[in-house]
Design an enzyme around this catalytic site. Structure first.
Site, PDB file in Angstrom:
ATOM      1  N   ARG A 194      -7.109   0.256  -3.689  1.00  0.00           N
ATOM      2  CA  ARG A 194      -7.618   1.394  -4.449  1.00  0.00           C
ATOM      3  C   ARG A 194      -7.483   1.104  -5.946  1.00  0.00           C
ATOM      4  NH1 ARG A 194      -8.937   5.671  -1.596  1.00  0.00           N
ATOM      5  NH2 ARG A 194      -8.941   6.976  -3.459  1.00  0.00           N
TER       6      ARG A 194
ATOM      7  N   CYS B 289     -12.898   1.298  -4.935  1.00  0.00           N
ATOM      8  CA  CYS B 289     -11.990   0.884  -3.865  1.00  0.00           C
ATOM      9  C   CYS B 289     -12.648  -0.177  -2.983  1.00  0.00           C
ATOM     10  CB  CYS B 289     -11.589   2.084  -3.015  1.00  0.00           C
ATOM     11  SG  CYS B 289     -10.765   3.395  -3.955  1.00  0.00           S
TER      12      CYS B 289
ATOM     13  N   CYS C 281     -23.961  14.299   9.486  1.00  0.00           N
ATOM     14  CA  CYS C 281     -22.654  13.648   9.370  1.00  0.00           C
ATOM     15  C   CYS C 281     -22.652  12.775   8.134  1.00  0.00           C
ATOM     16  CB  CYS C 281     -22.375  12.798  10.623  1.00  0.00           C
ATOM     17  SG  CYS C 281     -20.858  11.814  10.535  1.00  0.00           S
ATOM     18  N   ASP C 282     -21.494  12.687   7.459  1.00  0.00           N
ATOM     19  CA  ASP C 282     -21.413  11.898   6.238  1.00  0.00           C
ATOM     20  C   ASP C 282     -21.507  10.400   6.511  1.00  0.00           C
ATOM     21  OD1 ASP C 282     -21.231  11.685   3.472  1.00  0.00           O
ATOM     22  OD2 ASP C 282     -19.067  11.332   3.544  1.00  0.00           O
TER      23      ASP C 282
ATOM     24  N   TYR D 177     -12.389  -0.948   0.076  1.00  0.00           N
ATOM     25  CA  TYR D 177     -12.773  -0.609   1.455  1.00  0.00           C
ATOM     26  C   TYR D 177     -13.765   0.543   1.555  1.00  0.00           C
ATOM     27  CZ  TYR D 177      -8.845   2.763   0.898  1.00  0.00           C
ATOM     28  OH  TYR D 177      -7.988   3.745   0.459  1.00  0.00           O
ATOM     29  N   CYS D 178     -14.253   1.066   0.441  1.00  0.00           N
ATOM     30  CA  CYS D 178     -15.125   2.244   0.482  1.00  0.00           C
ATOM     31  C   CYS D 178     -16.385   1.971   1.302  1.00  0.00           C
ATOM     32  CB  CYS D 178     -15.516   2.651  -0.931  1.00  0.00           C
ATOM     33  SG  CYS D 178     -16.594   4.112  -0.990  1.00  0.00           S
TER      34      CYS D 178
ATOM     35  N   CYS E 294     -18.803   7.432  -7.662  1.00  0.00           N
ATOM     36  CA  CYS E 294     -17.354   7.560  -7.813  1.00  0.00           C
ATOM     37  C   CYS E 294     -16.904   6.885  -9.094  1.00  0.00           C
ATOM     38  CB  CYS E 294     -16.656   6.921  -6.602  1.00  0.00           C
ATOM     39  SG  CYS E 294     -14.870   7.247  -6.523  1.00  0.00           S
TER      40      CYS E 294
ATOM     41  N   CYS F 202     -10.434   3.092  20.893  1.00  0.00           N
ATOM     42  CA  CYS F 202     -10.126   3.659  22.210  1.00  0.00           C
ATOM     43  C   CYS F 202      -8.718   3.300  22.668  1.00  0.00           C
ATOM     44  CB  CYS F 202     -11.165   3.182  23.229  1.00  0.00           C
ATOM     45  SG  CYS F 202     -10.815   3.684  24.927  1.00  0.00           S
TER      46      CYS F 202
ATOM     47  N   SER G   9      -6.313  11.582  -2.139  1.00  0.00           N
ATOM     48  CA  SER G   9      -6.253  10.278  -1.488  1.00  0.00           C
ATOM     49  C   SER G   9      -5.174   9.413  -2.127  1.00  0.00           C
ATOM     50  CB  SER G   9      -7.608   9.573  -1.588  1.00  0.00           C
ATOM     51  OG  SER G   9      -8.595  10.293  -0.879  1.00  0.00           O
TER      52      SER G   9
END
Length: 404
Positions: free
Chosen positions: A156, A40, A294-295, A42-43, A36, A366, A144
């Site tokens: 960010r 960021c 899944c990513d 929190y990535c 990237c 949840c 984003s």
């Protein structure tokens, strides 16, 4: 294996299962892998020990791999093919890469076939040339942006540690000028989770009427939430307050989570895989053609194939793909008696596995789901019934106007 569910002996997971397999209905393609142009805070890609490509600083999909991807997937997925591009940052692959993609889709597409393209981007590199491509080929773009400048720029920022809001806003304005269809993706962190009204009104002020909220949940090695991670209670309050803000605008503003609830109540499969019964609707294609279910689980022990060596039919039938899909079916005792189980289906495996590396745990959010389902399912059920009733009445009214 370092983590994950093992249902059969290691070494046999790439065999094919007998009988029909769920079809792969869409692709999430990473042409620049997790690389990237931002940094960021929190990535979830940052410092991932399990990333099989972390030692490779530059990763770009070759045109040979792109052509193989387009050719084989258009043949496999006839009559509908969905290509979604993500990263890292997918625009790092360059505009010529995506121009070539569209040329290849025209070359290998079959008569009557529906082909759609989408991209999730940070918007930093977007200019008129990019937007002309998106407009001419009807791309759907997700950009984003986490809210107003002081909110967005808290987490960010770019490689120099500077905020990105002004650059993203320029990208948004360029898309609006070129009439590109786009929506906003908002990561809910400690920067904005207590400000639902401010965030919602920010998007409305920009004329953005499609929004997706992504709750942030990342954990350290001991399972403790990282500082920017939100709690289930915070997420639940955010959703409930946002629902109240959105309800008067519901016919003109789309919020993906609320759309997904309505889809489930209408008996349709929600667009968000988190609310599916099993995790097998899409696969991730890495820059080199490697395929994962899944990513959030691009890890060597979950790899299900490579487009240069395997057909899509073989990948769809892989035992390892089935192993991953059924992680959602490991029902927690609370899920088995929950009144919302038919909507939630146990939540997201990533959010069950994240804190303590156990798929059989409850989804971290949840409590939030129960809060918003208790508030939203009643009015949404009535709204869905009203819409379905109107749809049923339209053919009858048409018949009265144009009797045979």
């Amino acid at each position: 294996m370092s983590s994950g569910l093992v249902l059969i002996e290691t070494g046999q997971e790439l065999r094919e299962r007998p009988g029909p397999a769920p079809k792969i209905t869409s692709l999430l393609i990473k042409p620049a892998s997790a690389v990237c142009n931002l940094d960021c805070a929190y990535c979830f890609y940052l410092d991932r020990e399990a990333d099989p490509y972390k030692s490779l600083p530059a990763r770009r999909m070759t045109l040979e791999t792109l052509e193989r991807l387009v050719d084989t997937y258009l043949f496999y997925s006839f009559p509908n093919s969905v290509f979604a591009f993500q990263g890292g940052e997918p625009t790092l692959a360059g505009l010529p890469f995506f121009q070539k993609l569209c040329d290849l889709q025209k070359q290998y597409g079959r008569h009557g076939q529906s082909v759609s393209n989408a991209m999730q981007t940070n918007g930093i590199l977007l200019n008129d040339d990019w937007c002309r491509l998106f407009h001419d080929y009807n791309w759907l773009i997700g950009v984003s942006i986490d809210g107003p400048e002081e909110i967005n720029d808290l987490y960010r920022f770019n490689k120099q540690g500077r905020g990105t809001w002004k650059q993203v806003m320029h990208g948004i304005e360029t898309m609006q000028k070129n009439k590109v269809e786009f929506n906003a993706l908002c990561v809910l962190s400690q920067a904005n989770v207590e400000k639902p009204r401010e965030v919602y009104q920010f998007y409305r002020s920009l004329g953005i009427d499609h929004v997706q909220y992504i709750p942030l949940a990342e954990f350290d090695a001991e399972g403790n939430p990282l500082p920017f991670t939100i709690s289930a209670e915070q997420y639940g309050r955010f959703l409930c307050e946002t629902f109240d803000l959105w309800w008067p605008d519901r016919r003109k503003v789309r919020i993906r989570f609320f759309d997904n609830i309505a889809e489930a109540l209408a008996g349709h499969r929600p667009g968000n895989c988190t609310m599916h019964e099993t995790c097998d609707s899409y696969v991730v294609v890495e820059y080199n053609g490697d395929i994962y279910p899944c990513d959030f689980f691009v890890e060597s022990h979950w790899k299900v194939g490579n487009i240069h060596m395997d057909s899509w039919t073989e990948v769809a039938r892989r035992q390892r793909r089935y192993n991953f899909a059924v992680t959602k079916t490991l029902a927690h005792p609370e899920c088995e008696v929950c009144e919302y189980q038919s909507i939630c289906h146990g939540g997201c495996p990533k959010l069950r596995h994240g804190p303590h590396r156990r798929f059989e745990d409850l989804d971290y959010f949840c409590k939030a789901y129960k809060m918003i389902y208790a508030k939203a399912t009643g009015p949404l059920r009535k709204e869905v019934a009203k819409i379905l009733g109107q749809m049923q009445m339209q053919p009858q009214a048409q018949a009265l106007v144009n009797p045979s």
